[in-house]
Design a protein around this motif. Structure first.
Motif, short mmCIF file in Angstrom:
data_model
loop_
_atom_site.label_atom_id
_atom_site.label_comp_id
_atom_site.label_asym_id
_atom_site.label_seq_id
_atom_site.Cartn_x
_atom_site.Cartn_y
_atom_site.Cartn_z
N PHE A 283 -4.39 4.05 -10.94
CA PHE A 283 -4.34 4.84 -9.71
C PHE A 283 -5.68 5.56 -9.47
N HIS B 197 0.99 4.17 -2.89
CA HIS B 197 0.77 5.59 -2.58
C HIS B 197 1.92 6.44 -3.09
N LEU C 247 -8.54 3.93 -7.72
CA LEU C 247 -8.41 3.67 -6.28
C LEU C 247 -8.83 4.85 -5.41
N ILE C 248 -9.05 6.03 -6.00
CA ILE C 248 -9.20 7.22 -5.15
C ILE C 248 -10.50 7.21 -4.35
N TYR D 273 2.03 6.74 -6.92
CA TYR D 273 1.08 7.71 -7.47
C TYR D 273 1.55 9.13 -7.20
N ARG D 274 2.10 9.37 -6.02
CA ARG D 274 2.61 10.70 -5.72
C ARG D 274 3.71 11.10 -6.72
N LYS E 93 -5.99 7.72 1.46
CA LYS E 93 -4.66 8.27 1.19
C LYS E 93 -4.50 8.59 -0.28
N MET E 94 -4.97 7.70 -1.14
CA MET E 94 -4.92 7.96 -2.58
C MET E 94 -5.77 9.16 -2.94
N ASP F 266 -9.61 4.45 -1.28
CA ASP F 266 -8.44 4.60 -0.42
C ASP F 266 -8.29 6.08 -0.08
N HIS G 96 -4.45 12.54 -4.77
CA HIS G 96 -5.11 13.01 -5.99
C HIS G 96 -5.60 14.45 -5.82
N ASP H 146 0.83 -1.21 0.00
CA ASP H 146 0.00 0.00 0.00
C ASP H 146 0.86 1.26 0.00
#
Length: 216
Positions: free
Chosen positions: A116, A64, A119-120, A67-68, A125-126, A123, A130, A60
């Protein structure tokens, strides 16, 4: 411990993490989210899964951070292209060109982004990554739209510029998505040209042709 692991451990901390994040992005582009296991990522970097867990709490956290990095890369590529121009209208034109050029207008980048984004809503955090990335990107675009309008003799209110910024983003996003899904190579429509013409109409401006620059 393998020679690869010894070399990996000797590398600076940020380089080790960056290499693992890059491997995560490559696995996601090639094999999707299900393929992005710690085992597969370890195989890409020729280290053990245990070594990955030395730097990341688990899959996980890797997802994260990947994606960042993808969002930061998109913003950085766009900013670099814009900063090569000085005139407001040319800067806006450079922004459009970047969205429809490599490496952003690419199947691998699109697959990463699509996975990605899926998943927003699942999740938190995602979702935060975003939100922060979109806010930064929109701010960059708004800093282009306002000056471009003023350079064309259109002195609009901040609220009007804000609304037009969302519209420009919508045009870019829609055409970028359509272009990435089109999958017909050189025989496909000129998505960049369509974007330029649409944004010119939307903003009532005339954007210049970009002067080719020699490679650094």
């Amino acid at each position: 411990m393998s020679v690869r692991e010894r070399r990996f451990r000797r590398a600076p901390e940020d380089e080790r993490r960056a290499e693992l994040i890059e491997a995560t992005l490559q696995v996601i582009a090639d094999e999707g989210l299900l393929g992005a296991t710690v085992r597969n990522i370890a195989a890409r970097t020729e280290v053990t899964a245990g070594l990955i867990r030395h730097y990341f709490a688990g899959k996980d956290e890797l997802i994260h951070e990947a994606y960042r990095v993808l969002v930061q890369r998109m913003v950085a590529l766009t900013r670099d292209a814009i900063n090569r121009e000085t005139e407001p209208l040319a800067r806006l034109r450079a922004f459009i060109a970047t969205q429809f050029g490599m490496p952003l207008f690419d199947g691998g980048f699109f697959r990463q982004w699509a996975i990605f984004v899926s998943l927003i809503h699942l999740d938190a955090k995602m979702a935060q990554i975003h939100h922060d990335g979109f806010a930064q990107f929109k701010s960059e675009v708004e800093d282009l739209v306002g000056p471009a309008l003023r350079a064309s003799g259109r002195d609009l209110t901040p609220d009007e510029v804000h609304r037009l910024t969302y519209a420009v983003n919508g045009v870019i996003d829609g055409l970028w998505l359509e272009g990435c899904l089109h999958q017909s190579g050189v025989d496909g429509p000129d998505f960049e040209g369509i974007a330029v013409a649409t944004i010119e109409t939307l903003l009532a401006v005339k954007l210049p042709e970009l002067v080719p620059r020699p490679e650094a």
